[in-house]
Motif scaffolding. Structure first.
Motif, PDB file in Angstrom:
ATOM      1  N   ALA A 113       0.838  -1.202   0.000  1.00 28.18           N
ATOM      2  CA  ALA A 113       0.000   0.000   0.000  1.00 28.18           C
ATOM      3  C   ALA A 113       0.869   1.246   0.000  1.00 28.18           C
ATOM      4  O   ALA A 113       1.707   1.429   0.878  1.00 28.18           O
ATOM      5  CB  ALA A 113      -0.919   0.001   1.215  1.00 28.18           C
ATOM      6  N   SER A 114       0.710   2.073  -1.014  1.00 32.82           N
ATOM      7  CA  SER A 114       1.431   3.345  -1.138  1.00 32.82           C
ATOM      8  C   SER A 114       2.945   3.172  -1.023  1.00 32.82           C
ATOM      9  O   SER A 114       3.604   3.815  -0.195  1.00 32.82           O
ATOM     10  CB  SER A 114       0.952   4.343  -0.078  1.00 32.82           C
ATOM     11  N   PRO A 115       3.552   2.308  -1.861  1.00 27.53           N
ATOM     12  CA  PRO A 115       5.007   2.111  -1.782  1.00 27.53           C
ATOM     13  C   PRO A 115       5.753   3.366  -2.209  1.00 27.53           C
ATOM     14  O   PRO A 115       5.425   3.990  -3.210  1.00 27.53           O
ATOM     15  CB  PRO A 115       5.253   0.948  -2.745  1.00 27.53           C
ATOM     16  N   LYS A 116       6.752   3.724  -1.440  1.00 30.59           N
ATOM     17  CA  LYS A 116       7.483   4.968  -1.662  1.00 30.59           C
ATOM     18  C   LYS A 116       8.920   4.741  -2.103  1.00 30.59           C
ATOM     19  O   LYS A 116       9.467   5.493  -2.907  1.00 30.59           O
ATOM     20  CB  LYS A 116       7.464   5.799  -0.369  1.00 30.59           C
ATOM     21  N   ALA A 117       9.576   3.726  -1.556  1.00 28.97           N
ATOM     22  CA  ALA A 117      10.983   3.475  -1.852  1.00 28.97           C
ATOM     23  C   ALA A 117      11.237   1.977  -1.768  1.00 28.97           C
ATOM     24  O   ALA A 117      10.505   1.244  -1.104  1.00 28.97           O
ATOM     25  CB  ALA A 117      11.878   4.224  -0.868  1.00 28.97           C
ATOM     26  N   VAL A 118      12.294   1.526  -2.447  1.00 30.18           N
ATOM     27  CA  VAL A 118      12.602   0.103  -2.488  1.00 30.18           C
ATOM     28  C   VAL A 118      14.110  -0.088  -2.432  1.00 30.18           C
ATOM     29  O   VAL A 118      14.879   0.754  -2.897  1.00 30.18           O
ATOM     30  CB  VAL A 118      12.010  -0.552  -3.764  1.00 30.18           C
ATOM     31  N   VAL A 120      17.127  -3.574  -2.444  1.00 27.79           N
ATOM     32  CA  VAL A 120      17.316  -5.007  -2.634  1.00 27.79           C
ATOM     33  C   VAL A 120      18.565  -5.462  -1.876  1.00 27.79           C
ATOM     34  O   VAL A 120      19.594  -4.781  -1.902  1.00 27.79           O
ATOM     35  CB  VAL A 120      17.444  -5.344  -4.133  1.00 27.79           C
ATOM     36  N   ASP A 121      18.461  -6.602  -1.214  1.00 25.39           N
ATOM     37  CA  ASP A 121      19.588  -7.204  -0.502  1.00 25.39           C
ATOM     38  C   ASP A 121      19.989  -8.499  -1.197  1.00 25.39           C
ATOM     39  O   ASP A 121      19.408  -9.553  -0.942  1.00 25.39           O
ATOM     40  CB  ASP A 121      19.207  -7.484   0.953  1.00 25.39           C
ATOM     41  N   PRO A 122      20.983  -8.455  -2.091  1.00 27.51           N
ATOM     42  CA  PRO A 122      21.401  -9.678  -2.779  1.00 27.51           C
ATOM     43  C   PRO A 122      21.986 -10.729  -1.845  1.00 27.51           C
ATOM     44  O   PRO A 122      21.942 -11.924  -2.147  1.00 27.51           O
ATOM     45  CB  PRO A 122      22.467  -9.170  -3.766  1.00 27.51           C
ATOM     46  N   VAL A 123      22.536 -10.295  -0.711  1.00 29.65           N
ATOM     47  CA  VAL A 123      23.132 -11.239   0.233  1.00 29.65           C
ATOM     48  C   VAL A 123      22.050 -12.112   0.862  1.00 29.65           C
ATOM     49  O   VAL A 123      22.145 -13.343   0.884  1.00 29.65           O
ATOM     50  CB  VAL A 123      23.928 -10.497   1.320  1.00 29.65           C
ATOM     51  N   GLY A 124      21.002 -11.475   1.366  1.00 30.82           N
ATOM     52  CA  GLY A 124      19.922 -12.219   2.021  1.00 30.82           C
ATOM     53  C   GLY A 124      18.792 -12.599   1.089  1.00 30.82           C
ATOM     54  O   GLY A 124      17.822 -13.213   1.516  1.00 30.82           O
ATOM     55  N   GLN A 125      18.891 -12.199  -0.198  1.00 33.74           N
ATOM     56  CA  GLN A 125      17.848 -12.490  -1.172  1.00 33.74           C
ATOM     57  C   GLN A 125      16.491 -11.950  -0.706  1.00 33.74           C
ATOM     58  O   GLN A 125      15.469 -12.622  -0.750  1.00 33.74           O
ATOM     59  CB  GLN A 125      17.752 -13.988  -1.447  1.00 33.74           C
ATOM     60  N   LYS A 126      16.511 -10.697  -0.244  1.00 34.09           N
ATOM     61  CA  LYS A 126      15.307 -10.043   0.257  1.00 34.09           C
ATOM     62  C   LYS A 126      15.087  -8.719  -0.478  1.00 34.09           C
ATOM     63  O   LYS A 126      16.029  -8.054  -0.896  1.00 34.09           O
ATOM     64  CB  LYS A 126      15.419  -9.742   1.750  1.00 34.09           C
ATOM     65  N   ILE A 127      13.826  -8.331  -0.589  1.00 36.31           N
ATOM     66  CA  ILE A 127      13.467  -7.019  -1.093  1.00 36.31           C
ATOM     67  C   ILE A 127      12.810  -6.239   0.049  1.00 36.31           C
ATOM     68  O   ILE A 127      11.987  -6.772   0.800  1.00 36.31           O
ATOM     69  CB  ILE A 127      12.525  -7.111  -2.312  1.00 36.31           C
ATOM     70  N   TYR A 128      13.231  -4.990   0.221  1.00 35.05           N
ATOM     71  CA  TYR A 128      12.720  -4.108   1.271  1.00 35.05           C
ATOM     72  C   TYR A 128      11.990  -2.943   0.607  1.00 35.05           C
ATOM     73  O   TYR A 128      12.411  -2.465  -0.452  1.00 35.05           O
ATOM     74  CB  TYR A 128      13.863  -3.553   2.121  1.00 35.05           C
ATOM     75  N   TRP A 129      10.930  -2.479   1.238  1.00 36.23           N
ATOM     76  CA  TRP A 129      10.249  -1.304   0.707  1.00 36.23           C
ATOM     77  C   TRP A 129       9.623  -0.492   1.837  1.00 36.23           C
ATOM     78  O   TRP A 129       9.345  -0.999   2.922  1.00 36.23           O
ATOM     79  CB  TRP A 129       9.195  -1.688  -0.331  1.00 36.23           C
ATOM     80  N   ALA A 130       9.434   0.790   1.540  1.00 29.69           N
ATOM     81  CA  ALA A 130       8.792   1.703   2.485  1.00 29.69           C
ATOM     82  C   ALA A 130       7.409   2.053   1.967  1.00 29.69           C
ATOM     83  O   ALA A 130       7.228   2.307   0.775  1.00 29.69           O
ATOM     84  CB  ALA A 130       9.628   2.968   2.650  1.00 29.69           C
TER      85      ALA A 130
END
Length: 364
Positions: A113-118, A120-130
């Motif tokens: 909902a309302s993503p503002k920023a993203v 990526v963590d290639p080490v942990g294979q994770k995507i983060y977003w605000a």
């Protein structure tokens, strides 16, 4: 990572011609050493890609495959490009290869909902977003396929998140908040615990993008304020904040990315009719334009796909000593060299190898 608003094309004919010249979906080698950006222009949204110096600009995906993009992140080793889209009740996080192949929605509204920023963590294979929504701000993460969604920090602990950066090797998450007169940059563990404010107003203000070079222990961010636009740098603990590029050399910055391998900083500028992506050395020297209008318009996000060189060898080709009378091998990251086998099985001959150019000839 960055912020901005979708604009109607200011130079439709030139923009249409520039986009038409881009090639979408061409098969290429896995992403490496490339620059990516988000173009947010009504009807002409796209995720773009070019060489680090701006050569060979190409659309990875374009409208209608991408609609309302607000940020981009890259895992070059895995050949994944991620982007976030913000559209009323149609927010989503999408993924493709660096050539635009296999575009996939990994999460959609209301899970996003309302993503503002993203980031990526290639080490942990994770995507983060605000996510930024009055009274419902939060920082979240998920696996690359959209599973294991977790909320790391929620309002009021996080307020008005504007940018996000991840140091997977160092196990740290950073975000910038742009609440007027209460701006700050926060550091936390990757799960959102251990939060500490490393920089706050008035030492920084109006953050529009954030990047981290973990091995160098440096944070980079852009500040957007009329007549005071700047590219700035500090230690990851907030120490020694300094301006490395100032207005008017930087104008209307919207996003930033750092290349820790080649020690370069890239930022996007959304100046009307003069949009650009610029880069400089990590100390602010040698500012140059990588991309500019009409090839790009309203770039509100920027990311880099750079693969760090690995120590030792990866394949026998890495061990080539240009001697045809040796057999080159790569064993567990170490080069080894054995003599070319010229043994003819006869005990009464002396077996030798003679090199002629790049050819080996056995002599007995």
């Amino acid at each position: 990572m960055g912020r901005g608003s979708v604009k109607k094309s200011r130079c439709f004919v030139l923009l249409f011609a520039a986009i038409a010249a881009l090639t979408v979906g061409v098969s290429v080698a896995p992403a490496a050493d490339r620059l990516y950006w988000v173009q947010a222009v009504s009807g002409s949204d796209l995720i773009g890609r070019a060489d680090l110096n701006g050569a060979n600009p190409t659309a990875v995906v374009s409208a209608p495959t991408v609609t309302g993009p607000t940020g981009v992140g890259v895992d070059a080793q895995a050949d994944f490009v991620f982007w976030i889209e913000a559209s009323l009740n149609a927010d989503r996080i999408r993924r493709s290869t660096s050539s635009g192949g296999s575009p996939t929605t990994i999460l959609s509204w209301p899970a996003v909902a309302s993503p503002k920023a993203v980031a990526v963590d290639p080490v942990g294979q994770k995507i983060y977003w605000a996510e930024r929504s009055a009274g419902n701000d939060r920082l979240r993460r998920a696996n690359y396929d959209g599973t294991a969604v977790a909320t790391l920090v929620s309002w009021p602990i996080v307020v008005d998140p504007a940018a996000l950066a991840v140091d997977g090797d160092g196990g740290k998450l950073y975000w910038a908040e742009d609440t007027f007169a209460d701006e700050r940059i926060v550091q936390a563990n990757l799960d959102g615990t251990g939060r500490v404010t490393v920089l706050a107003f008035p030492l920084m203000s109006n953050p529009a993008g954030l990047a981290v070079d973990g091995p160098a222990g440096q944070l980079f961010w852009v500040e957007e304020s009329i007549g005071e636009d700047a590219v700035r740098r500090a230690g990851t603990d907030g120490s020694n904040p300094t301006t490395i590029v100032a207005w008017p050399t930087v104008s209307d910055p919207s996003a930033i990315a750092v290349d820790g391998v080649h020690h370069k900083v890239y930022w996007a500028e959304t100046v009307t009719a003069a949009a650009a992506i610029r880069r400089c050395n990590a100390d602010g020297s040698t500012v140059e334009i990588a991309l500019s209008a009409p090839v790009i318009d309203n770039p509100i996000g920027v990311a880099l796909g750079v693969i760090a060189p690995q120590p030792g060898c990866q394949t026998p080709a890495d061990c080539n000593d240009n001697n045809p009378c040796t057999v080159d091998a790569c064993v567990s990251g170490t080069c080894s060299y054995a003599p070319y086998n010229c043994d003819d099985g006869l005990s009464c001959t002396v077996d030798t190898c003679a090199a002629s150019g790049m050819n080996a000839t056995c002599q007995h």
